[in-house]
Each structure stands twice: as C-alpha cells, then as structure tokens.
Design an enzyme around this catalytic site. Sequence first.
Site, PDB file in Angstrom:
ATOM      1  N   ASP A  69      13.989  -9.197 -51.725  1.00  0.00           N
ATOM      2  CA  ASP A  69      12.798  -8.419 -51.378  1.00  0.00           C
ATOM      3  C   ASP A  69      11.791  -9.296 -50.613  1.00  0.00           C
ATOM      4  O   ASP A  69      12.180 -10.223 -49.894  1.00  0.00           O
ATOM      5  CB  ASP A  69      12.228  -7.784 -52.654  1.00  0.00           C
ATOM      6  CG  ASP A  69      11.576  -6.437 -52.400  1.00  0.00           C
ATOM      7  OD1 ASP A  69      10.424  -6.428 -51.928  1.00  0.00           O
ATOM      8  OD2 ASP A  69      12.209  -5.393 -52.665  1.00  0.00           O
ATOM      9  N   ASP A  70      10.522  -9.035 -50.793  1.00  0.00           N
ATOM     10  CA  ASP A  70       9.450  -9.647 -50.000  1.00  0.00           C
ATOM     11  C   ASP A  70       9.344 -11.169 -50.257  1.00  0.00           C
ATOM     12  O   ASP A  70       9.950 -11.691 -51.189  1.00  0.00           O
ATOM     13  CB  ASP A  70       8.138  -8.954 -50.377  1.00  0.00           C
ATOM     14  CG  ASP A  70       7.080  -9.048 -49.290  1.00  0.00           C
ATOM     15  OD1 ASP A  70       7.248  -9.826 -48.335  1.00  0.00           O
ATOM     16  OD2 ASP A  70       6.072  -8.325 -49.408  1.00  0.00           O
ATOM     17  N   LYS A 144      15.851  -3.243 -46.378  1.00  0.00           N
ATOM     18  CA  LYS A 144      14.824  -2.436 -47.061  1.00  0.00           C
ATOM     19  C   LYS A 144      13.554  -2.561 -46.239  1.00  0.00           C
ATOM     20  O   LYS A 144      13.057  -3.671 -46.004  1.00  0.00           O
ATOM     21  CB  LYS A 144      14.596  -2.960 -48.486  1.00  0.00           C
ATOM     22  CG  LYS A 144      13.419  -2.282 -49.187  1.00  0.00           C
ATOM     23  CD  LYS A 144      13.248  -2.771 -50.619  1.00  0.00           C
ATOM     24  CE  LYS A 144      11.992  -2.162 -51.238  1.00  0.00           C
ATOM     25  NZ  LYS A 144      11.795  -2.610 -52.634  1.00  0.00           N
ATOM     26  N   ASP A 146       9.701  -1.555 -45.707  1.00  0.00           N
ATOM     27  CA  ASP A 146       8.527  -1.096 -46.454  1.00  0.00           C
ATOM     28  C   ASP A 146       7.478  -0.493 -45.519  1.00  0.00           C
ATOM     29  O   ASP A 146       7.703  -0.365 -44.309  1.00  0.00           O
ATOM     30  CB  ASP A 146       7.969  -2.286 -47.260  1.00  0.00           C
ATOM     31  CG  ASP A 146       7.455  -1.873 -48.627  1.00  0.00           C
ATOM     32  OD1 ASP A 146       6.990  -0.731 -48.759  1.00  0.00           O
ATOM     33  OD2 ASP A 146       7.509  -2.706 -49.560  1.00  0.00           O
ATOM     34  N   ASP A 206       5.854   3.315 -56.412  1.00  0.00           N
ATOM     35  CA  ASP A 206       6.699   2.367 -57.147  1.00  0.00           C
ATOM     36  C   ASP A 206       6.831   2.753 -58.619  1.00  0.00           C
ATOM     37  O   ASP A 206       5.852   3.138 -59.268  1.00  0.00           O
ATOM     38  CB  ASP A 206       6.095   0.961 -57.088  1.00  0.00           C
ATOM     39  CG  ASP A 206       6.266   0.322 -55.715  1.00  0.00           C
ATOM     40  OD1 ASP A 206       6.799   0.982 -54.805  1.00  0.00           O
ATOM     41  OD2 ASP A 206       5.842  -0.841 -55.575  1.00  0.00           O
TER      42      ASP A 206
END
Length: 496
Positions: A69-70, A144, A146, A206
């Site tokens: 992820d980030d 992914k 965002d 989320d």
Amino acid sequence: MLSKGALAVAVSAIVVEAIDNGLARTPQMGWNNWNSFGCDVSEHLLLDHAKLITEYGLQDLGYEYVVLDDCWSDGRDSKGKLIADKKKFPRGMAAVADDLHSQGFLFGMYSSAGELTCARYAGSLDHEMDDAQSFADWGVDYLKYDNCYHMGRFGTPLISFERFNKMAEALKATGKNIFYSLCNWGEDYSYSWAASIGNSWRIFGDIYDSFARPDDLCSCNDPANPACIAPGTHCSVLAIINRVVPYIDRGLPGGWNDLDMLEVGHGGQTEEEYRAHFTIWAALKAPLLLGTDLRKWSGSDLAIVTNPAVIAINQDPRGRAVQRIRRNFNVPKDEWGVGETHIWSGPLANGDQILVFLNFANEDLDMGATLEEIFLTNGVGGTAPQNKQDWAVHDLWGKTGGAMSNEDAQSILDANSAEGRKQKLQKLGWYNSTELSYAEGLKREDPRLFGERVDTIKSGGRLDVRVPRHAGKAFRLRSLSGEKIKQKSHLKKDEL
Ligand SMILES: *[C@@H]1O[C@H](CO)[C@@H](O)[C@H](O)[C@H]1NC(C)=O
C-alpha cells in the site's frame, strides 16, 4: 416501446461485461499491508508475509496477490520518475516483484489519482504515463489507485471517470496486463462507471474493525442522507454491506464491488463476528484481501479464512452476488441503537443457491425463510420453479465439511517449520486450488466445497435456524429433484 435498433443497442449494452482484460474472472484474493502496518513498510515485511501466506496454506487456497500500500516512495527523480524509498526497499521494486513471482505470487502496488497519496507521498495525477510505465517496468501485476488530494477534480461522475480513466489508458499503453483496482470510495457514483475501466472499485469509505458500531468518521452511516459526500473512514461491516445493496448487480466477472479489506485477525471483533464478516464478503463476491498481521493470528482467524466451502462461493464461476431478500429492524437494539437482521440469497453456477442469515441484533434470534423468498428473483409470489422442488441444506460452517477446527488451525500456526506446516495441511487433506481449481472441484462435487448436510426443505417449505447475537449462518441449497432447473448464465434479452 423500443424500436428494433434501440433494442439491439440495449441488449448489447447489457451483455457487455466489465473490461475485458482477462483478469478478475472471479474476485481477487490476497493480502494488503495497510490495515495493520500503515506506513511501516519494507521489502522484509512483504517477503516475510508472502512466506507465511504460503506456509499457512493460504496461497494454495487462492490468496495470490501481495499488495504493497502507501508510503513506499521517495519522490521523483530529475526525469519525473517515481523512486522507491532506499531504506525500505534497498534493492528496488523490481527485485521484490521478482522474488514474489518466483514464489508464485502476483505483486500489487499503490498510488493515488491525486497530487499526493493519502499519506502525502507523490501521487500520480498528471504523471499517469510515466508512473504506469514504472510499474510495468518493475513487473507489477496490480495497481490499487486511491483518491486523495485530487486537486478538486471531482464532483461529477464524468470528472472522476476521466481522472481514473487516464490511469486505465496509461496502464493499457504499457502493453502489460495490469489489474486495475480503483479506490475512490464510491465517490461520484463510481459503481456506475468503474466497470468499464477497472477490475474492482471501492464502493464506500474505509472499513474499521467493528461489526456494527456506528462511528461519525464514517460520514454516511445513513446512505440516504443527501449531505453524505465524503464517505470517510471507520465504516463497520454493517455500514458497508448496507451501502452496496442497491448496486450489487454491478459486480460481474471481470470487475467487482470492493467492500474493502478483511479485518479478520485484527482483534476487535468476536470469532462469530469475523466468521460472519468473511462469509458475507465471500457471498457478495467482494475481493478477499487479508489485511492483518499474520504473525499475530489465532487458530480461529486461520480457520475462518481457510474455509474452502466459503471461498468456493466467492470464486463460483457464475459470478453473481447474493441480494438481500429481507431486512428486519423490529429486533432488540444495542447501546448505539443498532439492531437489524438480514437474509441474503443468490444463485451459483451449478444450480445451487447460497443463503445467508445475519444477526446484527442484540440477542440470539430465530430466523427463517421460505423457498418463495429464497428464489424471489426467479419468480415473484412463489412462481419460481425452484419453489416446487425439494432442497438439501448444507451448512458451510458445519463440523464435518467446511472449516478446519480451531485446534488444527492452531497446530499449523504453532508448527515451527515450513515442512511441518505442509505436513499438517496434507494430513488434514486440505483443499489445494493450485492443484484443483474451484471451478473444477465444484464440477467434480469435491465434498470439501459443499459443507455439512444438515437439513431438507420440502417443496413449498421453509428453513428455520437459530442465529446467535452478532453472527451469521450460511447454507448451500442443493436441489433433490431429478430435473435440474437450467439457470440463466447471464442477463438475456427476455429479462429486458
Ligand atoms: C498444492 O499443490 C501444488 C501443486 O501440486 C504443490 O506445489 C503445493 O505444494 C501444494 N500445497 C500444499 C500446501 O500441499
């Protein structure tokens, strides 16, 4: 009345599936680091988890994407290309991709359709071509994408579509087939346009580790509230499934409604709550992305996410989600005023039916459904041909068939070597979808995919079950009548 031409256009618009890049024929499965680790990422974290995903038997149940992820980057170089953080990823991203590929995994990475990512690293807005090429060059299989810091480019479905489509086209232009996972939280009605460009799309804010507790950070606890703009965070399992109800049918082979990552193993819910959470995610054909620290799991966590009879619902080749056939508020409420029950039902590829009872009330309850209700979408008012058949009832969480026991799962966690774990899995005869795909296992009627036979529903009859507080029950119904009713494989002209 539609003219012939208009009808042809309408039909072709309906039978068109999601983007046809060959990916996501069933919902994606894997692991993502965000919910447990946030910005604390490194190549060790990913590779250590990949090893555990294999050793726990999860990889051979279909959990194949390892998604970073980030917080992985360190700005851009002088040519405008993203650079990986050298402390976290000293060998660069391509080396991580290579290692994961050699272990049979697919590698996912993260960016945002904004100036910055949500944790304020460099975002990909207006850098789509460069960044897509970097991902392709590194061997990334999954993005992914965002929605933070979008510089005001939202507010209508078209503006959001164009912003996300830029990355879809950039990914396509690389020539590498990359899974495109949109994460714009359902903003600007993404469920109405994302299927034409993405393999999955988040539909809401989320998730947080609660079964039903409302929280103001999930700003759309009442989805009908017109002031509900930013979906937010801290959305419970209940809030998320209530949100997806009106657009359940947008998920089809090729592209899926993403309800966000699984919280199983995080510690904030009871075993029954986690079991219900996993079951309804599977039945709604949501991506099954584990989101917690595998080193901290208990036996019950592993037993939940390894139930092959439940995963087989998620990976069913027909790819139709359950729909909610009943919602009842007339039940005892908890201290937040929450209390409701749901019944969900949906078709499976071989003519079986999945039936899920969920109890969000503050008490154990008796729940029940008639065949007329269960097969509502096949004919209103009991006219469905299924209503005239007898059905065997298989409990997907029954003692024999379905999940492994918590003790067996714990013994796999406790085994102190990869070989020891593998032996335990093989001794249990655990399902291995690398060897036998779910589609093939279902065709061969592999008993591990069908749960425990517990009951029969006679023609025109009903099923009654006791559902504990904050729990679910899930059944696969199998016709006992000789003649199988041919299920429509897709929406056809005659349904217009
Ligand atoms: C599953 O099957 C594959 C292919 O035969 C094999 O390589 C793998 O070791 C099996 N997994 C387990 C846990 O036995």
